[in-house]
Design a protein around this motif. Structure first.
Motif, PDB file in Angstrom:
ATOM      1  N   GLY A 213      11.776   8.179  10.098  1.00 12.94           N
ATOM      2  CA  GLY A 213      11.254   8.646   8.875  1.00 12.94           C
ATOM      3  C   GLY A 213      11.044   7.507   7.973  1.00 12.94           C
ATOM      4  O   GLY A 213      10.613   8.035   6.860  1.00 12.94           O
ATOM      5  N   THR A 214      11.318   6.385   8.158  1.00 13.19           N
ATOM      6  CA  THR A 214      11.554   5.147   7.082  1.00 13.19           C
ATOM      7  C   THR A 214      11.026   3.853   7.811  1.00 13.19           C
ATOM      8  O   THR A 214      10.647   3.805   8.972  1.00 13.19           O
ATOM      9  CB  THR A 214      12.824   5.031   6.668  1.00 13.19           C
ATOM     10  OG1 THR A 214      13.492   4.180   7.757  1.00 13.19           O
ATOM     11  CG2 THR A 214      13.590   6.193   6.267  1.00 13.19           C
ATOM     12  N   THR A 215      10.419   3.229   6.849  1.00 11.76           N
ATOM     13  CA  THR A 215       9.973   1.822   7.125  1.00 11.76           C
ATOM     14  C   THR A 215      10.762   0.468   6.302  1.00 11.76           C
ATOM     15  O   THR A 215      11.026   0.740   4.947  1.00 11.76           O
ATOM     16  CB  THR A 215       8.307   1.587   6.906  1.00 11.76           C
ATOM     17  OG1 THR A 215       7.696   2.431   7.503  1.00 11.76           O
ATOM     18  CG2 THR A 215       7.790   0.330   7.108  1.00 11.76           C
ATOM     19  N   THR A 216      11.111  -0.448   6.985  1.00 11.57           N
ATOM     20  CA  THR A 216      11.578  -1.624   6.051  1.00 11.57           C
ATOM     21  C   THR A 216      10.602  -2.675   6.171  1.00 11.57           C
ATOM     22  O   THR A 216      10.128  -3.253   7.182  1.00 11.57           O
ATOM     23  CB  THR A 216      12.966  -2.011   6.847  1.00 11.57           C
ATOM     24  OG1 THR A 216      13.818  -0.886   7.055  1.00 11.57           O
ATOM     25  CG2 THR A 216      13.607  -3.325   6.114  1.00 11.57           C
ATOM     26  N   TRP A 217      10.370  -3.051   4.753  1.00 10.74           N
ATOM     27  CA  TRP A 217       9.631  -3.991   4.720  1.00 10.74           C
ATOM     28  C   TRP A 217      10.383  -5.374   4.074  1.00 10.74           C
ATOM     29  O   TRP A 217      11.274  -5.585   3.256  1.00 10.74           O
ATOM     30  CB  TRP A 217       8.621  -3.858   3.437  1.00 10.74           C
ATOM     31  CG  TRP A 217       7.915  -2.338   3.479  1.00 10.74           C
ATOM     32  CD1 TRP A 217       8.699  -1.315   3.448  1.00 10.74           C
ATOM     33  CD2 TRP A 217       6.415  -2.095   3.757  1.00 10.74           C
ATOM     34  NE1 TRP A 217       7.342  -0.267   3.629  1.00 10.74           N
ATOM     35  CE2 TRP A 217       6.410  -0.950   3.837  1.00 10.74           C
ATOM     36  CE3 TRP A 217       5.283  -3.127   3.958  1.00 10.74           C
ATOM     37  CZ2 TRP A 217       5.069  -0.409   4.195  1.00 10.74           C
ATOM     38  CZ3 TRP A 217       4.352  -2.460   4.180  1.00 10.74           C
ATOM     39  CH2 TRP A 217       3.901  -1.089   4.110  1.00 10.74           C
ATOM     40  N   SER A 218       9.976  -6.629   4.536  1.00  6.80           N
ATOM     41  CA  SER A 218      10.852  -7.887   4.445  1.00  6.80           C
ATOM     42  C   SER A 218       9.916  -8.803   3.881  1.00  6.80           C
ATOM     43  O   SER A 218       8.693  -8.991   4.244  1.00  6.80           O
ATOM     44  CB  SER A 218      11.545  -8.239   5.613  1.00  6.80           C
ATOM     45  OG  SER A 218      12.397  -7.140   6.102  1.00  6.80           O
TER      46      SER A 218
END
Length: 502
Positions: A213-218
């Protein structure tokens, strides 16, 4: 730096400020401190913020990881990794960090002891760190967006998430760091948020990863950056892309629901960048854009590659279009003056704000029919009052306790732009314009001070300008304006209802 709008005052959020011990006399004392001695807060001796920054090391890079819980009234989980080179032998390492909880610290992969001292996190590794060595410090901690008493800056809570406003002394409320503009470093960001949110940070994107349920943005910067210029935006946002001059990638971050309404303002950025490049040369970074936040701050802020604005400034009908555009140019100008070329100390802040105000006013003259000379004459009339209230442009008075943004007074905005106007009158327009271009080209990606500007102006002006700058930058009274002997100081208006004295 920060552009405060006096037309719409708003109280800044407050954060906890802990009492600090006196600044140690020198970096030598730092290096020789015994492991058994009590931990003490340190600083690099900045005249305005003496406890800010830490001697003994130079940060090369920050890697910041934040996990947003889906609510802006709860602390974020965070991991800060710092790569630094030792400029002294250290038994302890002081990091600026406050208003948060530390879970653990590692130095070069091994657990280290830690404690707090004032607004410092004091780390004691299991071995001394020798001069010239490179070390990695990893801190697991919280990053609390909730305001506390007697402190301003750090996270800004928006209606749908968070943004950052770390100027002038507040990045250490968000992450452990060497929180002084003299120590610039490369930055990498990883921001994890529930699906449905968008996270944006300084620099260019390096990828996104979805997991459940999450997204990691870099994101990663391609140029060094001062801690006070870091930016992370988390919200229900739209990211608008377009090409700028020479193919420069532009990205703007706006509330998704307001994208269409705000587009006419976003579309102005490419021409504004072209205008600035015509004055001082190529844009200095890898990208640019504006972040329009749904927050009430009372200021705009030139966070590197992604300037922070209140959304309402673009939708409030009371602001004329020429004024809004000039404010956009003010923050854009800072990408050269303040971001790429950063102040060595906070007393050098006039170099940032004076130049940004100068180009803001020049843009208003060329695009909005508001003569620069009229603005400078009005500034001259008020200059002595500004110096009395806030100090000379290059020697600003320290802010009141708990009001760190109080250094941003008229003396370093129009008062400092007035110094630049006087300089142009003194050395001529051609020499002045050459100085501006050489200044940003020669000092790109560095931190420099007032003395550096004086030396370069003297070299390009063809004569020693030390006395000229001494009077204009440090004098209690405003010197006569070159070429305008008729310009006078204007007394403040009498209070309403008071009797006029003969």
């Amino acid at each position: 730096m920060l552009l405060i709008r006096p037309t719409r005052p708003h109280p800044a959020p407050r954060f906890l400020r802990r009492p600090k011990a006196a600044l140690l006399a020198s970096a030598v004392t730092v290096c020789l401190v015994a492991a058994g001695a009590p931990a003490e807060p340190l600083g690099v001796g900045d005249r305005i913020f003496p406890d800010l920054g830490n001697p003994g090391y130079d940060v090369a890079a920050y890697d910041l990881a934040f996990r947003y819980p889906g609510s802006n009234d709860k602390p974020l989980e965070a991991v800060t990794t710092i790569d630094a080179r030792l400029t002294s032998s250290l038994r302890r390492i002081n990091l600026d960090f406050a208003h948060n909880t530390v879970e653990s610290v590692e130095v070069d992969g091994r657990k280290a002891a830690f404690t707090s001292a004032g607004e410092d996190l004091v780390v004691t590794p299991d071995h001394a760190l020798p001069l010239g060595s490179v070390t990695r410090i990893t801190v697991r901690h919280t990053s609390d967006p909730r305001p506390a008493d007697d402190q301003d800056g750090g996270w800004v809570r928006t209606t749908d998430g968070l943004a950052m406003a770390n100027q002038a002394d507040a990045a250490h409320l968000v992450f452990p760091c060497n929180d002084h503009p003299s120590d610039k470093a490369m930055f990498t960001f990883h921001v994890t948020a529930p699906n449905g949110y968008t996270a944006v940070a300084n620099g260019l994107p390096t990828g996104t990863v979805k997991a459940g349920g999450t997204t990691t943005w870099s994101y990663r910067s391609q140029h060094p950056m001062a801690t006070e210029l870091a930016q992370v935006s988390i919200g229900h946002s739209a990211v608008v892309h377009r090409a700028g001059p020479h193919g420069l990638p532009l990205r703007d971050v706006v509330p998704a629901a307001d994208k269409k309404e705000l587009e006419p303002w976003l579309a102005k950025t490419p021409d504004q960048i072209s205008w600035m490049e015509s004055k001082i040369g190529p844009y200095p970074f890898e990208t640019y854009g504006v972040l329009m936040a749904q927050a009430s701050t009372g200021f705009e802020l030139e966070t590197q590659t992604l300037s922070l604005f209140e959304k309402d400034i673009f939708t409030e009908p009371a602001y004329p279009k020429w004024y809004i555009e000039s404010v956009m140019v003010h923050e854009l100008s800072h990408q050269w003056f303040g971001d790429s070329v950063s102040p060595r100390t906070w007393s050098d802040v006039w170099l940032n704000e004076g130049h940004a105000t100068w180009y803001e006013a020049l843009y208003a003259e060329e695009k909005g029919d508001h003569p620069l000379q009229d603005r400078m004459k009005a500034a001259y009339g008020a200059s002595d009052r500004w110096r009395t209230a806030g100090g000379p442009p290059a020697k600003p008075k320290p802010p009141a306790p708990g009001q760190k943004i109080g250094i941003f007074r008229p003396n370093i905005y129009d008062g400092a732009a007035l110094v630049l106007f006087a300089l142009r009158e003194e050395i001529g327009k051609d020499a002045f314009e050459r100085l501006e271009k050489v200044w940003v080209q020669e000092n790109r990606d560095t931190s420099v001070g007032t003395a550096d500007f004086v030396r370069l102006a003297s070299a390009i002006g063809g004569r020693d300008l030390t006395g000229f700058f001494q009077d204009w930058l440090y004098g209690e009274k405003t010197p006569p304006m070159p070429g305008h002997p008729d310009w006078k100081q204007v007394p403040p208006p009498a209070p309403a209802g008071s009797a006029k004295k003969s």
